[in-house]
Structure formats: structure tokens, C-alpha cells
Design a protein around this motif. Sequence first.
Motif, PDB file in Angstrom:
ATOM      1  N   PHE A 115       0.774  -1.386   0.188  1.00  0.00           N
ATOM      2  CA  PHE A 115       0.058   0.326  -0.022  1.00  0.00           C
ATOM      3  C   PHE A 115       0.248   1.101   0.070  1.00  0.00           C
ATOM      4  O   PHE A 115       0.618   2.238  -0.285  1.00  0.00           O
ATOM      5  CB  PHE A 115      -1.248  -0.072   1.311  1.00  0.00           C
ATOM      6  CG  PHE A 115      -2.051   1.029   1.129  1.00  0.00           C
ATOM      7  CD1 PHE A 115      -2.961   1.310   0.458  1.00  0.00           C
ATOM      8  CD2 PHE A 115      -1.668   2.166   1.596  1.00  0.00           C
ATOM      9  CE1 PHE A 115      -4.070   2.398   0.002  1.00  0.00           C
ATOM     10  CE2 PHE A 115      -2.368   2.862   1.643  1.00  0.00           C
ATOM     11  CZ  PHE A 115      -4.234   2.808   1.273  1.00  0.00           C
ATOM     12  N   LEU A 157      -5.718  -4.896   2.603  1.00  0.00           N
ATOM     13  CA  LEU A 157      -5.120  -3.056   2.104  1.00  0.00           C
ATOM     14  C   LEU A 157      -4.028  -3.627   0.374  1.00  0.00           C
ATOM     15  O   LEU A 157      -4.200  -3.288  -0.350  1.00  0.00           O
ATOM     16  CB  LEU A 157      -3.699  -3.295   2.954  1.00  0.00           C
ATOM     17  CG  LEU A 157      -4.191  -2.492   4.366  1.00  0.00           C
ATOM     18  CD1 LEU A 157      -2.902  -2.266   5.249  1.00  0.00           C
ATOM     19  CD2 LEU A 157      -4.506  -1.162   3.635  1.00  0.00           C
ATOM     20  N   VAL A 182      -4.346  -2.419  -3.317  1.00  0.00           N
ATOM     21  CA  VAL A 182      -3.181  -2.361  -4.164  1.00  0.00           C
ATOM     22  C   VAL A 182      -3.119  -2.959  -5.363  1.00  0.00           C
ATOM     23  O   VAL A 182      -3.850  -2.172  -7.056  1.00  0.00           O
ATOM     24  CB  VAL A 182      -1.950  -2.402  -3.942  1.00  0.00           C
ATOM     25  CG1 VAL A 182      -1.105  -2.229  -4.562  1.00  0.00           C
ATOM     26  CG2 VAL A 182      -2.042  -1.461  -2.561  1.00  0.00           C
TER      27      VAL A 182
END
Length: 144
Positions: free
Chosen positions: A78, A111, A115
Motif C-alpha cells: 500500500f 490493504l 493495491v
Amino acid sequence: MRINLLKHGVAAPLLAGALVATIALWFRYGLLEAGLLPRDCALADASGAACVFKEALVQSFLHQRLGWVSLATGVLAFALSCSRLAWVGWLTGVAGLVLYSFDPAAVGGLLALLVLVGTDEQGRKCESESDHQPGDRLRVGGLG
């Protein structure tokens, strides 16, 4: 209104996550909890390979190791917008959710998934682009 999963880059992470979840569920319920692996490896009739496999599997989720790997790689992915780290974070997060590492695996996996789904069309691979500005993907014109 139909959602095109291929267009938004969601299909590949979902399919890979489903495959890893299936394998982890089989390890958990098909091998460990079903008693197919030896309970006591100190016995003479216990198979050496089965004991090594059981020990490696148990050590992978002991002290929530899968979850912490997922959290670390998810945070790095991230922060760096790195899709390679995001794949590691996502897949270890899915496995960690099934194999007793709920809390850190959930955060790391989400997370990492942000992405993976949020990468641009070129698919960034941990590369920094010097002419890339934070608002470029928003398609908002300049103020002046």
C-alpha cells in the motif's frame, strides 16, 4: 447496470483468492481436523514425511505468522504501490483468514487488495514514475 469484473481488475484477485481459500480449507478441515495427519509424531508408526508436513503447516499459523506476513506485505504494498507485494499480502491474507490468523490477515489482505484493484492499466510493478502526480488518475484539470 452490469459490473465488468475484468475491466476493473477484480477477477484475477478474486479467482486466486478463491483458489487459495479452497486449498487452505482443505488443509484445515481435510487434513488437520479430520485426523489424517499423525497426532503424535514420536510414535514409531508415524510417517516421517507426514510429520514434517504437519509441523510445517502448524508452524505457519502458530503465533499468527501468516497474518503478520500478510499485514507486513500489505502495508508495504500500500505504501509503495507495489503489485508484487500486494499479491503476496492478498494470498497470505486469504490463507491466514482460514488458518487461525484473523486479525492481522484481514487488515493486510484488504490493504493488498486495494493495491491490486487500484493499479492503473499499465500495472505498476514497484516502479516509481518521476512525472506521475497524485491527482493524475482523478482526471481533474488544474486549478489555474
